[in-house]
Design a protein around this motif. Structure first.
Motif, PDB file in Angstrom:
ATOM      1  N   THR A   8      43.557  33.410  37.941  1.00 16.55           N
ATOM      2  CA  THR A   8      44.958  32.996  38.040  1.00 16.55           C
ATOM      3  C   THR A   8      44.999  31.481  38.148  1.00 16.55           C
ATOM      4  N   ASP A   9      45.677  30.822  37.209  1.00 15.55           N
ATOM      5  CA  ASP A   9      45.784  29.368  37.200  1.00 15.55           C
ATOM      6  C   ASP A   9      46.884  28.941  38.181  1.00 15.55           C
TER       7      ASP A   9
ATOM      8  N   VAL B  35      48.493  34.458  35.036  1.00 20.16           N
ATOM      9  CA  VAL B  35      48.344  35.282  36.236  1.00 20.16           C
ATOM     10  C   VAL B  35      47.394  36.447  35.951  1.00 20.16           C
ATOM     11  N   ARG B  36      46.311  36.505  36.723  1.00 16.47           N
ATOM     12  CA  ARG B  36      45.315  37.575  36.623  1.00 16.47           C
ATOM     13  C   ARG B  36      44.873  37.778  35.182  1.00 16.47           C
ATOM     14  N   CYS B  37      44.455  36.711  34.558  1.00 14.81           N
ATOM     15  CA  CYS B  37      43.972  36.741  33.173  1.00 14.81           C
ATOM     16  C   CYS B  37      42.516  37.224  33.151  1.00 14.81           C
TER      17      CYS B  37
END
Length: 215
Positions: A77-78, A87-89
């Motif tokens: 998550t960046d 988010v939650r990549c």
């Protein structure tokens, strides 16, 4: 002097070769195009410290955090992106979950070494083999830069070796090791004079039609 390893997995044999050739211990840095620099090694050269002020990292399997020391998918998550949040990549990469704080004393969260791409993990009766795990095991028999193991189909591999590939074992011994690692698979040995310079460090290549990943 410092030397940084980027973009490819840093296996144990390559680290040893860099130490011998440049008289420095390389610093492994992990990042992605989407999230930038995610984690890095300190002077201890063990786990990778996560840039926790910039990204939040989870190591998961089937969406659930794995236990310390277990290998799972790297999910990021960046924390900086505001125009387009990440988010939650799922990065598609594998790494081991943290087993605790680093011996250097820094309190940043850590992850283990990056093990390669999840989609190119090899499933065997004994469990899953990551790209890094395969290369590390072959290092006991083959010289880095003098061989390539190509996965051409689900259960078919080709081992390409130069005349300088091995001092420690015969081709039959290497084949035995491969079958011990990979199980009941077809392995073809192809002898080559040399590899192009750009492929010198690509020891494991997944060349199945579904994709191409070097490690």
């Amino acid at each position: 002097a410092a030397l940084f390893s980027l973009a490819e997995i840093l296996d144990d044999d390559s680290r040893d070769a860099i130490r011998a050739g440049f008289a420095v211990d390389p610093i492994d840095v992990y990042g992605t195009t989407e999230a930038g620099y995610i984690a890095w090694q300190c002077e201890d050269r063990g786990a990778l410290h996560v840039n926790a002020d910039l990204v939040h990292v989870e190591i998961v399997r089937d969406g659930i955090p794995v236990r310390p020391g277990e290998v799972g998918r790297v999910v990021v998550t960046d924390l900086r992106g505001r125009t387009m949040p990440l988010v939650r990549c799922d990065t598609g990469d594998l790494a081991a979950a943290s087993t605790g704080l680093c011996a250097c004393g820094r309190t940043l969260p850590t992850i283990g070494p990056v093990e390669g791409r999840a989609q190119h993990t090899v499933s065997t009766a004994a469990g899953e083999l990551t790209q890094r795990g395969i290369v590390n095991r072959l290092a006991a028999r083959l010289r880095t830069g003098e061989y390539r193991l190509r996965r051409e189909a689900e259960r078919r591999y080709a081992l390409e070796i130069t005349p300088r590939a091995t001092d420690a074992a015969s081709p039959s011994e290497v084949l035995l090791l491969l079958r011990e690692m990979l199980g009941d698979v077809e392995v073809v040995v192809r002898r080559v004079d040399d590899f192009p310079v750009g492929l010198k460090t690509h020891s494991f290549v997944d060349a199945r039609p579904s994709g191409f990943q070097e490690g």
